[in-house]
Scaffold this motif. Sequence first.
Motif, PDB file in Angstrom:
ATOM      1  N   TYR A  45     -12.551  29.368   9.699  1.00  0.00           N
ATOM      2  CA  TYR A  45     -12.574  28.281  11.043  1.00  0.00           C
ATOM      3  C   TYR A  45     -12.023  27.998  11.616  1.00  0.00           C
ATOM      4  O   TYR A  45     -10.947  27.413  12.791  1.00  0.00           O
ATOM      5  CB  TYR A  45     -14.455  27.693  11.021  1.00  0.00           C
ATOM      6  N   ASP A  46     -11.442  26.937  10.822  1.00  0.00           N
ATOM      7  CA  ASP A  46     -10.494  25.998  10.711  1.00  0.00           C
ATOM      8  C   ASP A  46      -9.225  26.977  11.030  1.00  0.00           C
ATOM      9  O   ASP A  46      -8.312  26.333  11.926  1.00  0.00           O
ATOM     10  CB  ASP A  46     -10.399  25.136   9.478  1.00  0.00           C
ATOM     11  N   GLY A  47      -8.349  27.753  10.556  1.00  0.00           N
ATOM     12  CA  GLY A  47      -7.747  28.867  10.826  1.00  0.00           C
ATOM     13  C   GLY A  47      -7.337  29.047  12.201  1.00  0.00           C
ATOM     14  O   GLY A  47      -6.186  28.767  13.171  1.00  0.00           O
ATOM     15  N   HIS A  48      -8.833  29.098  12.888  1.00  0.00           N
ATOM     16  CA  HIS A  48      -8.670  30.136  14.932  1.00  0.00           C
ATOM     17  C   HIS A  48      -8.499  28.754  15.483  1.00  0.00           C
ATOM     18  O   HIS A  48      -8.166  28.642  16.116  1.00  0.00           O
ATOM     19  CB  HIS A  48      -9.783  30.482  14.438  1.00  0.00           C
ATOM     20  N   ALA A  49      -9.230  27.573  14.782  1.00  0.00           N
ATOM     21  CA  ALA A  49      -9.155  26.705  15.462  1.00  0.00           C
ATOM     22  C   ALA A  49      -7.254  25.967  15.649  1.00  0.00           C
ATOM     23  O   ALA A  49      -7.475  25.149  16.123  1.00  0.00           O
ATOM     24  CB  ALA A  49      -9.487  24.857  15.131  1.00  0.00           C
ATOM     25  N   VAL A 269      -4.273  48.850  -3.852  1.00  0.00           N
ATOM     26  CA  VAL A 269      -3.980  47.211  -3.109  1.00  0.00           C
ATOM     27  C   VAL A 269      -5.084  47.131  -2.142  1.00  0.00           C
ATOM     28  O   VAL A 269      -5.900  45.842  -2.401  1.00  0.00           O
ATOM     29  CB  VAL A 269      -2.793  47.800  -2.504  1.00  0.00           C
ATOM     30  N   ALA A 270      -5.442  47.961  -1.200  1.00  0.00           N
ATOM     31  CA  ALA A 270      -6.037  47.321  -0.504  1.00  0.00           C
ATOM     32  C   ALA A 270      -7.472  47.262  -0.244  1.00  0.00           C
ATOM     33  O   ALA A 270      -8.390  45.872  -0.308  1.00  0.00           O
ATOM     34  CB  ALA A 270      -5.603  48.138   1.126  1.00  0.00           C
ATOM     35  N   PRO A 271      -8.273  48.070  -1.110  1.00  0.00           N
ATOM     36  CA  PRO A 271      -9.340  47.758  -1.760  1.00  0.00           C
ATOM     37  C   PRO A 271      -9.258  46.806  -2.698  1.00  0.00           C
ATOM     38  O   PRO A 271     -10.936  45.836  -2.494  1.00  0.00           O
ATOM     39  CB  PRO A 271     -10.661  49.608  -2.483  1.00  0.00           C
ATOM     40  N   ARG A 272      -9.071  46.251  -3.697  1.00  0.00           N
ATOM     41  CA  ARG A 272      -8.967  44.833  -4.091  1.00  0.00           C
ATOM     42  C   ARG A 272      -8.581  43.937  -3.147  1.00  0.00           C
ATOM     43  O   ARG A 272      -9.384  42.816  -3.210  1.00  0.00           O
ATOM     44  CB  ARG A 272      -7.848  45.234  -5.612  1.00  0.00           C
ATOM     45  N   LEU A 273      -7.289  43.556  -2.023  1.00  0.00           N
ATOM     46  CA  LEU A 273      -7.608  42.503  -1.427  1.00  0.00           C
ATOM     47  C   LEU A 273      -8.426  42.424  -0.320  1.00  0.00           C
ATOM     48  O   LEU A 273      -8.816  41.475  -0.140  1.00  0.00           O
ATOM     49  CB  LEU A 273      -6.148  42.527  -0.665  1.00  0.00           C
ATOM     50  N   ARG A 274      -9.476  43.591  -0.010  1.00  0.00           N
ATOM     51  CA  ARG A 274     -10.827  43.435   1.058  1.00  0.00           C
ATOM     52  C   ARG A 274     -11.414  42.095   0.104  1.00  0.00           C
ATOM     53  O   ARG A 274     -12.374  41.963   0.257  1.00  0.00           O
ATOM     54  CB  ARG A 274     -11.451  44.933   1.793  1.00  0.00           C
ATOM     55  N   GLU A 275     -11.862  43.097  -1.364  1.00  0.00           N
ATOM     56  CA  GLU A 275     -13.167  42.541  -1.992  1.00  0.00           C
ATOM     57  C   GLU A 275     -12.851  41.284  -2.554  1.00  0.00           C
ATOM     58  O   GLU A 275     -13.579  40.253  -2.550  1.00  0.00           O
ATOM     59  CB  GLU A 275     -12.615  43.482  -3.798  1.00  0.00           C
ATOM     60  N   ILE A 276     -11.670  40.533  -2.624  1.00  0.00           N
ATOM     61  CA  ILE A 276     -11.275  39.692  -3.007  1.00  0.00           C
ATOM     62  C   ILE A 276     -11.096  38.716  -1.562  1.00  0.00           C
ATOM     63  O   ILE A 276     -11.463  37.630  -1.803  1.00  0.00           O
ATOM     64  CB  ILE A 276      -9.813  39.440  -3.749  1.00  0.00           C
ATOM     65  N   TYR A 277     -10.728  39.449  -0.812  1.00  0.00           N
ATOM     66  CA  TYR A 277     -11.016  37.869   0.737  1.00  0.00           C
ATOM     67  C   TYR A 277     -12.453  37.843   0.968  1.00  0.00           C
ATOM     68  O   TYR A 277     -12.299  36.563   1.245  1.00  0.00           O
ATOM     69  CB  TYR A 277     -10.408  39.026   1.856  1.00  0.00           C
ATOM     70  N   LEU A 278     -13.231  38.644   1.139  1.00  0.00           N
ATOM     71  CA  LEU A 278     -14.242  39.030   1.496  1.00  0.00           C
ATOM     72  C   LEU A 278     -15.243  37.315   0.284  1.00  0.00           C
ATOM     73  O   LEU A 278     -15.910  36.877   0.753  1.00  0.00           O
ATOM     74  CB  LEU A 278     -15.620  40.125   1.117  1.00  0.00           C
ATOM     75  N   ASP A 279     -14.959  37.807  -0.988  1.00  0.00           N
ATOM     76  CA  ASP A 279     -16.130  36.711  -1.456  1.00  0.00           C
ATOM     77  C   ASP A 279     -15.602  35.376  -1.462  1.00  0.00           C
ATOM     78  O   ASP A 279     -15.882  34.633  -1.954  1.00  0.00           O
ATOM     79  CB  ASP A 279     -15.006  37.531  -3.265  1.00  0.00           C
ATOM     80  N   GLU A 280     -13.889  35.566  -1.601  1.00  0.00           N
ATOM     81  CA  GLU A 280     -13.265  34.044  -0.827  1.00  0.00           C
ATOM     82  C   GLU A 280     -13.619  33.210   0.003  1.00  0.00           C
ATOM     83  O   GLU A 280     -14.258  32.078   0.208  1.00  0.00           O
ATOM     84  CB  GLU A 280     -12.023  33.858  -1.276  1.00  0.00           C
ATOM     85  N   MET A 281     -14.003  34.257   1.098  1.00  0.00           N
ATOM     86  CA  MET A 281     -13.605  33.829   2.373  1.00  0.00           C
ATOM     87  C   MET A 281     -15.243  33.054   3.206  1.00  0.00           C
ATOM     88  O   MET A 281     -16.013  32.817   3.138  1.00  0.00           O
ATOM     89  CB  MET A 281     -13.414  34.783   3.724  1.00  0.00           C
ATOM     90  N   ARG A 282     -16.224  34.435   2.440  1.00  0.00           N
ATOM     91  CA  ARG A 282     -17.914  33.670   2.213  1.00  0.00           C
ATOM     92  C   ARG A 282     -18.148  32.616   1.311  1.00  0.00           C
ATOM     93  O   ARG A 282     -18.793  32.015   1.469  1.00  0.00           O
ATOM     94  CB  ARG A 282     -18.509  34.398   1.007  1.00  0.00           C
ATOM     95  N   ARG A 283     -17.179  32.166  -0.023  1.00  0.00           N
ATOM     96  CA  ARG A 283     -17.690  30.948  -0.468  1.00  0.00           C
ATOM     97  C   ARG A 283     -17.523  29.679   0.286  1.00  0.00           C
ATOM     98  O   ARG A 283     -18.336  29.277  -0.307  1.00  0.00           O
ATOM     99  CB  ARG A 283     -16.529  31.205  -1.808  1.00  0.00           C
ATOM    100  N   VAL A 284     -16.256  29.966   1.005  1.00  0.00           N
ATOM    101  CA  VAL A 284     -16.016  29.250   1.968  1.00  0.00           C
ATOM    102  C   VAL A 284     -16.391  28.648   3.302  1.00  0.00           C
ATOM    103  O   VAL A 284     -15.779  27.711   3.859  1.00  0.00           O
ATOM    104  CB  VAL A 284     -14.226  28.450   1.825  1.00  0.00           C
ATOM    105  N   ALA A 285     -17.055  29.455   3.518  1.00  0.00           N
ATOM    106  CA  ALA A 285     -17.716  29.297   5.391  1.00  0.00           C
ATOM    107  C   ALA A 285     -18.339  28.552   6.180  1.00  0.00           C
ATOM    108  O   ALA A 285     -19.199  28.068   4.621  1.00  0.00           O
ATOM    109  CB  ALA A 285     -18.432  31.062   5.772  1.00  0.00           C
ATOM    110  N   VAL A 286     -17.983  28.214   6.890  1.00  0.00           N
ATOM    111  CA  VAL A 286     -18.605  27.586   6.891  1.00  0.00           C
ATOM    112  C   VAL A 286     -20.498  27.147   8.212  1.00  0.00           C
ATOM    113  O   VAL A 286     -20.699  26.751   8.958  1.00  0.00           O
ATOM    114  CB  VAL A 286     -17.722  26.189   7.795  1.00  0.00           C
TER     115      VAL A 286
END
Length: 286
Positions: A45-49, A269-286
């Motif tokens: 959210y912060d990035g979009h704001a 590369v792409a599947p690994r980045l997708r996995e990392i992204y979803l894991d990390e962004m879920r962890r810090v989601a608001v």
Amino acid sequence: MRIVYVNGEYLPENEARISIFDRGFLMADGVYEVTSVLDGKLIDYDGHAVRLNRSLEALEMRNPISKDDLLEVHRELVRVNEIDEGLIYLQITRGSDGDRDFVFPDPETTVPTIVLFTQAKPGLAENPVAERGIKVISIEDIRWGRRDIKTVQLLYPSMGKMMAKKAGCDDAWMVEDGCVTEGTSNNAYIVKGNKIITRALSHDILHGITRAAVMRFAKEAQMEVEERNFTIDEAKQADEAFVTSASAFVMPVVEIDGVALGSGKPGRVAPRLREIYLDEMRRVAV
């Protein structure tokens, strides 16, 4: 019935109204953001704001709502519409002064229009398309020069999507002076060897919020990233490719203009980045 937000009010979608003289309707004089929702929480959210304010400032348009109040609107829409996975679309226009004129209306007397609505997208994270990858075509980039401003001027990207659809593909990559700028609604990347290559930030492309996060995660994972222009011919010879966006996250590209990349299936590369992204962004989601 979906509940939407219009100028301070929560309304059933069939009761929502804006003026026919709104400059977003008449002049595409407005900006927008799309924020993903996973597990009922907002992704980045912060990035979009921050980018919203950047776009508004670039167009000399005032923001009618504070960041904290806007966050509460997002959360309320998620709650009342019971969104577990989906998107929240936000649009702010210069508003209406009751007539049509090319000259900007007086900002002291013309209140910007703000609209938000949700889109339920079950399976957004576990999208089966990510398992097979997408096919893209290349098209000439004939958009205006300030693509870094996230305006509602989306006619050509929509035309590009339709060109891809008519060609039996999923999306289009836009090309200027022989080099790829971006996809119709996403940032574009190729992978050669162990190197991720993507165009550097400038007025030529949108400064993607997902792009920023993925680039950070790639570097933290010790992946080599190079920001430079690349040609469409270079892209066709890449080992793999992918796009990033708020709604697609990291999406593998397996074919460009009929040319299969690598094995014709998503690489590593792409599947690994997708996995990392979803894991990390879920962890810090608001």
